[in-house]
Design a protein around this motif. Structure first.
Motif, mmCIF file in Angstrom:
data_model
loop_
_atom_site.group_PDB
_atom_site.id
_atom_site.type_symbol
_atom_site.label_atom_id
_atom_site.label_comp_id
_atom_site.label_asym_id
_atom_site.label_seq_id
_atom_site.Cartn_x
_atom_site.Cartn_y
_atom_site.Cartn_z
ATOM 1 N N GLY A 73 -22.181 -26.826 25.507
ATOM 2 C CA GLY A 73 -23.163 -26.936 24.422
ATOM 3 C C GLY A 73 -22.551 -26.952 23.033
ATOM 4 N N MET A 74 -21.243 -26.722 22.957
ATOM 5 C CA MET A 74 -20.628 -26.564 21.636
ATOM 6 C C MET A 74 -20.604 -27.845 20.778
ATOM 7 S SD MET A 74 -20.118 -23.447 21.021
ATOM 8 C CE MET A 74 -21.320 -22.680 22.069
ATOM 9 N N PRO A 75 -20.279 -29.017 21.367
ATOM 10 C CA PRO A 75 -20.241 -30.208 20.506
ATOM 11 C C PRO A 75 -21.562 -30.447 19.772
ATOM 12 C CG PRO A 75 -19.130 -30.691 22.549
ATOM 13 C CD PRO A 75 -19.742 -29.334 22.720
ATOM 14 N N ASP A 76 -22.692 -30.293 20.469
ATOM 15 C CA ASP A 76 -23.979 -30.532 19.796
ATOM 16 C C ASP A 76 -24.237 -29.489 18.717
ATOM 17 O OD1 ASP A 76 -24.393 -32.740 21.277
ATOM 18 O OD2 ASP A 76 -25.761 -31.805 22.722
ATOM 19 N N ARG A 80 -24.745 -30.372 14.746
ATOM 20 C CA ARG A 80 -25.892 -29.949 13.922
ATOM 21 C C ARG A 80 -25.390 -29.299 12.633
ATOM 22 N NH1 ARG A 80 -28.126 -28.234 18.717
ATOM 23 N NH2 ARG A 80 -27.854 -26.005 18.316
ATOM 24 N N ALA A 81 -24.391 -28.442 12.764
ATOM 25 C CA ALA A 81 -23.826 -27.780 11.568
ATOM 26 C C ALA A 81 -23.229 -28.817 10.617
ATOM 27 C CB ALA A 81 -22.773 -26.765 11.992
ATOM 28 N N LEU A 90 -22.056 -27.023 7.649
ATOM 29 C CA LEU A 90 -20.716 -27.629 7.535
ATOM 30 C C LEU A 90 -20.815 -29.040 6.969
ATOM 31 C CD1 LEU A 90 -18.888 -26.596 10.841
ATOM 32 C CD2 LEU A 90 -18.778 -25.513 8.601
ATOM 33 N N SER A 91 -21.905 -29.333 6.260
ATOM 34 C CA SER A 91 -22.072 -30.709 5.788
ATOM 35 C C SER A 91 -20.966 -31.100 4.795
ATOM 36 C CB SER A 91 -23.452 -30.918 5.179
ATOM 37 O OG SER A 91 -23.664 -29.992 4.144
ATOM 38 N N GLY A 92 -20.281 -30.122 4.226
ATOM 39 C CA GLY A 92 -19.183 -30.453 3.311
ATOM 40 C C GLY A 92 -17.861 -30.706 4.024
ATOM 41 N N THR A 351 -11.282 -17.557 21.749
ATOM 42 C CA THR A 351 -10.482 -18.229 22.783
ATOM 43 C C THR A 351 -10.386 -19.745 22.611
ATOM 44 O OG1 THR A 351 -12.107 -18.664 24.529
ATOM 45 C CG2 THR A 351 -11.209 -16.441 24.476
ATOM 46 N N LYS A 352 -11.271 -20.321 21.818
ATOM 47 C CA LYS A 352 -11.163 -21.738 21.418
ATOM 48 C C LYS A 352 -11.841 -21.845 20.063
ATOM 49 C CE LYS A 352 -9.681 -24.891 23.523
ATOM 50 N NZ LYS A 352 -8.277 -25.172 23.644
ATOM 51 N N LEU A 353 -11.338 -22.733 19.247
ATOM 52 C CA LEU A 353 -12.002 -23.034 17.977
ATOM 53 C C LEU A 353 -13.464 -23.406 18.222
ATOM 54 C CD1 LEU A 353 -10.943 -24.301 14.899
ATOM 55 C CD2 LEU A 353 -11.793 -26.293 16.097
ATOM 56 N N ALA A 354 -13.659 -24.251 19.234
ATOM 57 C CA ALA A 354 -15.003 -24.760 19.531
ATOM 58 C C ALA A 354 -15.986 -23.639 19.839
ATOM 59 C CB ALA A 354 -14.928 -25.721 20.717
ATOM 60 N N LEU A 355 -15.468 -22.498 20.315
ATOM 61 C CA LEU A 355 -16.353 -21.405 20.746
ATOM 62 C C LEU A 355 -16.680 -20.418 19.627
ATOM 63 C CD1 LEU A 355 -14.785 -20.848 24.265
ATOM 64 C CD2 LEU A 355 -17.181 -21.419 23.839
ATOM 65 N N ALA A 356 -16.309 -20.709 18.386
ATOM 66 C CA ALA A 356 -16.627 -19.797 17.274
ATOM 67 C C ALA A 356 -18.137 -19.525 17.172
ATOM 68 C CB ALA A 356 -16.063 -20.341 15.964
ATOM 69 N N PRO A 357 -19.006 -20.548 17.314
ATOM 70 C CA PRO A 357 -20.446 -20.245 17.258
ATOM 71 C C PRO A 357 -20.883 -19.325 18.399
ATOM 72 C CG PRO A 357 -20.065 -22.625 17.126
ATOM 73 C CD PRO A 357 -18.751 -21.997 17.436
ATOM 74 N N ASN A 358 -20.273 -19.506 19.565
ATOM 75 C CA ASN A 358 -20.574 -18.672 20.725
ATOM 76 C C ASN A 358 -20.214 -17.207 20.437
ATOM 77 O OD1 ASN A 358 -18.969 -18.233 23.903
ATOM 78 N ND2 ASN A 358 -21.143 -18.017 23.514
#
Ligand code: FAD
Length: 401
Positions: A73-76, A80-81, A90-92, A351-358
């Motif tokens: 679910g992380m890419p979506d 969105r951010a 993260l629009s900037g 454990t992954k950059l991608a998992l920061a929101p998690n």
């Protein structure tokens, strides 16, 4: 003179995990401070390849592992951010590539082709059949093989860090645990963090202290008097190549192992050149190699895989860097963001950059469960005399000097 600063949450460590959490806390009205002892984002975060993994990389064994499901679910969420549609804006930030690709040279990928076409991966992986759809770098008559497009955006990480920090600078403190800052604990609970500036002393209190200090978590836990959870380091020997080939490359090259033979991302050097950043199996297996040997292997592999790319005037460099995570048996990669509650604290690693929101979601769940609600942060700022940390420079900033 001692001044007490009362907060809801103190986050220690300003990499992607700490910054995402800190940004979320601020948005929700928490009185939060972020403590950083070096440059914001300057740890693993800026040295990462900036790929927002959706887990496809972990399916290279031909099965859908738990890690692949958790991260799916992380890419979506990040997209969105990036569009400014998430709580974290993260629009900037700059997108380097809308997709990461997966390429199988020759026949290597045949075993996996059926799997990639399977229902489990539909929507995450798409085979590109027409050469017109290939990324420019593969539209060459010399190219043989298959290309898959992954729903994985690749980001310019320095701009992500800037976007997360934007407007919150005066709630971020530069600390120095060897001189001016110390943790005062009582029975593993943090009483306060003491920070001195000249003849002034600040006692920073919080209802919750969260560590997101990456590799620095181990020594931070010692200051705190904690022995659990244990941390592991998984080292990498990355390769950087700056060259004049005009096309960027964002792709995992499939080999015969579950780790991609090579994962390549491309980063603009600000002078019109691309720096290709090489990870994957070459980086995992390259720990015993000297930088010269590692460069020789990388050059040989790139010439074999992409013979039409001219690397004659290329500049090469390597980077040793550790991934820091909670200890696992057999030095495996953990499956999801990790949090461990202790006293009035939380020890965590994404454990992954991608998992920061998690990771941020998991911490917020704890705060909600404990009914630790925001006390409001309008006008909240650190005293004028404290120092604020800088934002990190790109990973290659000192490599080619
Ligand atoms: P860090 O980024 O290391 O941040 C920790 C921060 O805490 C640093 O700023 C540090 O200075 C600070 N700090 C340390 N000690 C203290 C202290 N005592 N007090 C205060 N501050 C302290 N993941 C992906 O999803 N996609 C990728 O493409 C990817 N590529 C990678 C490539 C490489 C080469 C590496 C090494 C990792 C990669 N990863 C990737 C993993 C990802 O980079 C990390 O999981 C993630 O960046 C960890 O973030 P973090 O905030 O926990 O740690």
């Amino acid at each position: 003179m001692t001044q007490t600063i009362e907060t809801d949450v103190v986050v220690i460590g300003g990499g992607i995990a700490g910054l995402w959490l800190f940004n979320t806390l601020n948005k929700q009205g928490y009185k939060a401070l972020l403590l950083e002892n070096a440059a914001l984002g300057g740890g693993q975060t800026i040295k990462s390849q900036g790929i927002v993994h959706g887990g496809t990389k972990y399916t290279l064994t031909g099965t859908l592992t738990k890690a692949a499901e958790c991260i799916a679910g992380m890419p979506d969420r990040w997209r969105r951010a990036l569009k400014g549609e998430d709580e974290v804006d993260l629009s900037g930030a700059d997108i380097l590539s809308q997709s990461q690709y997966l390429w199988s040279p020759g026949d290597v990928g045949s075993r996996l082709t059926t799997f990639f076409a399977s229902k489990a991966l539909r929507g995450r992986v798409e085979q590109l059949k027409k050469p017109e759809a290939f990324p420019d770098i593969f539209r060459h008559e010399g190219f043989r093989g298959k290309i898959y497009q992954l729903n994985e955006v690749v980001l310019d990480i320095q701009t992500v860090v800037k976007a997360l920090v934007n407007g919150l600078e005066n709630r971020i403190l530069k600390v120095d645990w060897s001189e001016s800052t110390r943790i005062v604990t009582d029975d593993n609970k943090v009483e306060f963090i003491e920070h001195k500036v000249g003849d002034k002393t600040f006692h920073i209190k919080a209802r919750k202290f969260v560590t997101t200090a990456g590799e620095g978590t181990e020594s931070l836990m010692k200051l705190w008097g904690l022995s659990q959870p244990e941390m592991q380091r998984r080292p990498l020997h990355m390769v950087m190549v700056r060259h004049r080939h005009p096309e960027p490359l964002f792709a995992h090259c499939l080999g015969t192992k579950p780790v991609p033979r090579m994962t390549i991302t491309s980063h603009p050097d600000g002078e019109g050149n691309w720096i290709w950043y090489l990870g994957g199996e070459i980086a995992e297996d390259g720990m015993e190699r000297t930088p010269e040997e590692q460069i020789r292997v990388a050059r040989r592999d790139l010439v074999a895989l992409l013979p039409w790319v001219n690397l004659d005037e290329a500049q090469w460099a390597t980077l040793f860097v550790n991934r820091a995570e909670p200890r696992q048996t057999k030095l495996l990669r953990p499956d999801a963001a990790f949090i461990h509650e202790t006293g009035n604290g939380i020890i965590s690693w994404p454990t992954k950059l991608a998992l920061a929101p998690n990771l941020s979601d998991e911490v917020m769940k704890v705060l909600n469960r404990e009914q630790l609600s925001p006390s409001g942060n309008e006008g909240f700022a650190l005293p004028d005399e404290v120092e604020h940390p800088e934002i990190c420079q790109p990973f290659w900033s000192e490599a080619f000097t």
